[in-house]
Design an enzyme around this catalytic site. Structure first.
Site, PDB file in Angstrom:
ATOM      1  N   ASP A   1       0.864  -1.178   0.000  1.00  0.00           N
ATOM      2  CA  ASP A   1       0.000   0.000   0.000  1.00  0.00           C
ATOM      3  C   ASP A   1       0.899   1.226   0.000  1.00  0.00           C
ATOM      4  OD1 ASP A   1      -2.975   1.014   0.667  1.00  0.00           O
ATOM      5  OD2 ASP A   1      -1.513   2.244   1.749  1.00  0.00           O
TER       6      ASP A   1
ATOM      7  N   ASN B   1      -3.370  12.790  -4.529  1.00  0.00           N
ATOM      8  CA  ASN B   1      -4.666  13.020  -5.176  1.00  0.00           C
ATOM      9  C   ASN B   1      -5.290  14.341  -4.742  1.00  0.00           C
ATOM     10  OD1 ASN B   1      -4.889  10.793  -6.870  1.00  0.00           O
ATOM     11  ND2 ASN B   1      -5.873   9.500  -5.321  1.00  0.00           N
TER      12      ASN B   1
ATOM     13  N   ASP C   1      -3.079   9.050 -10.979  1.00  0.00           N
ATOM     14  CA  ASP C   1      -3.103   7.903 -11.897  1.00  0.00           C
ATOM     15  C   ASP C   1      -1.749   7.719 -12.580  1.00  0.00           C
ATOM     16  OD1 ASP C   1      -5.703   7.375 -11.248  1.00  0.00           O
ATOM     17  OD2 ASP C   1      -6.569   8.252 -13.070  1.00  0.00           O
TER      18      ASP C   1
ATOM     19  N   ASP D   1      -4.534   2.259  -4.417  1.00  0.00           N
ATOM     20  CA  ASP D   1      -3.072   2.306  -4.403  1.00  0.00           C
ATOM     21  C   ASP D   1      -2.484   1.020  -3.814  1.00  0.00           C
ATOM     22  OD1 ASP D   1      -4.057   2.827  -1.870  1.00  0.00           O
ATOM     23  OD2 ASP D   1      -2.412   4.161  -1.313  1.00  0.00           O
TER      24      ASP D   1
END
Length: 338
Positions: free
Chosen positions: A212, A220, A229, A255
């Protein structure tokens, strides 16, 4: 006495005349029927030629010796051979790749087992080859019949390259992440299940890593999802560079990524790969002039100690990943039941 006498024999030919007239009428009728049938046959042949010339699919006929007797314009375009190059040639030697010629011939011979006057048909997918040597997939609709002991077959051939490409695309989309092009959860579980069977048989270790990205939400929130992205795509490529050919990297969603290491000799192998992943991920990423620094937390589960099925191994690797988060992020932790 000098008198000449003549004796005449008279026959009634009314019946013969009538028979001759009937025969004449019958002959004319038969000749007319033959002319009509000849004209119909010529019309049918002309219609067949016109239709086959306009057809988008290749139309090929072959005799009992598997030799080509008809080759339409679509066949010329599809295979690259002219009519003059094909008539009388073996259809399989001309159109089938070498490794498939025996199979093509076997399919053809199935039709020759039919009885006189019977017709059979079959549609199947095969590989074909062009004059220039390129192979392509085809759909072959083959039908045939025996007339007066002579076998005739007609094949209608369609180039299905486009359809196959579409099927491959759909199949790829079903098993791969759209953004990173990596295997998705479904394909990862399939690979893991298969490798578990091999590990069980060969009594080998197997490792599952659950990753992770740390503080990914900040990227973001500050730079937008488009930049996020792009970062995920970059990280996916880096993870692929960290593993061996036998390993698998997948994006589970968001993620989160997973790694499958199926052929492990020692636990040290897992430690080395985990360290390599940590070092690779934390290298700065430059996107549109933005320098991004990201790290990852890794949880590790081992077969058979931490689970003997895919679901258990993934669950325990996920639990170990949260432990790595608790330990300050940017590290890896092995699963521990406590």
């Amino acid at each position: 006495d000098g008198t000449t006498k003549v004796i005449g024999v008279l026959h009634d030919v009314t019946e013969r005349k009538q028979t001759d007239e009937e025969l004449k009428a019958l002959t004319e009728s038969l000749e007319q029927r033959v002319d009509e049938q000849t004209a119909q046959l010529a019309e049918s042949e002309e219609l067949f030629r016109n239709m086959s010339a306009a057809a988008q699919d290749a139309i090929i006929t072959a005799d009992s010796e598997e030799c080509i007797s008809y080759w339409n314009e679509a066949a010329e375009r599809m295979f690259g051979y002219s009519k003059e190059e094909t008539i009388g040639k073996n259809v399989h030697e001309l159109t089938a790749p070498k490794r498939y010629r025996e199979r093509h011939s076997e399919v053809y011979k199935e039709f020759q087992g039919a009885g006189p006057g019977s017709a059979v048909g079959k549609t199947l997918e095969l590989a074909a080859i062009r004059k220039d040597g390129t192979e392509f997939p085809i759909e072959l609709s083959l039908s045939g019949t025996k007339i007066k002991g002579k076998w005739n077959a007609i094949g209608i051939i369609r180039d299905i390259t486009g359809r196959k490409q579409a099927e491959d695309t759909i199949r790829h989309m079903a098993y791969h992440d759209v953004l990173t092009r990596l295997p998705n959860r479904m394909l990862f579980v399939d690979h893991l299940t298969l490798e578990l069977a091999h590990a069980r048989r060969d009594k080998r270790l197997l490792s599952v890593m659950f990753l992770d990205l740390d503080e990914f939400k900040v990227v973001n929130d500050t730079l937008g999802h488009t930049m996020g992205d792009r970062l995920l795509k970059d990280i996916g490529g880096r993870l692929v560079n960290c593993i061996r050919e036998s390993d698998t990297v997948a994006r589970m969603g968001g993620d989160e990524f997973t790694l499958l290491l199926p052929r492990i000799s020692h636990v040290e192998n897992v430690v080395n790969i985990a360290g390599k992943v940590l070092g690779e991920v934390k290298q700065p990423v430059i996107l549109d002039g933005n320098r991004l620094n990201i790290t990852t937390s890794i949880g590790i589960a081992l077969y058979p100690a931490d689970g003997e099925d895919a679901e258990t191994l993934l669950k325990n690797a996920d639990a170990a990943m949260y432990k790595a988060k608790e330990q300050g992020r940017n590290n890896f932790q092995f699963f521990s039941p406590s």
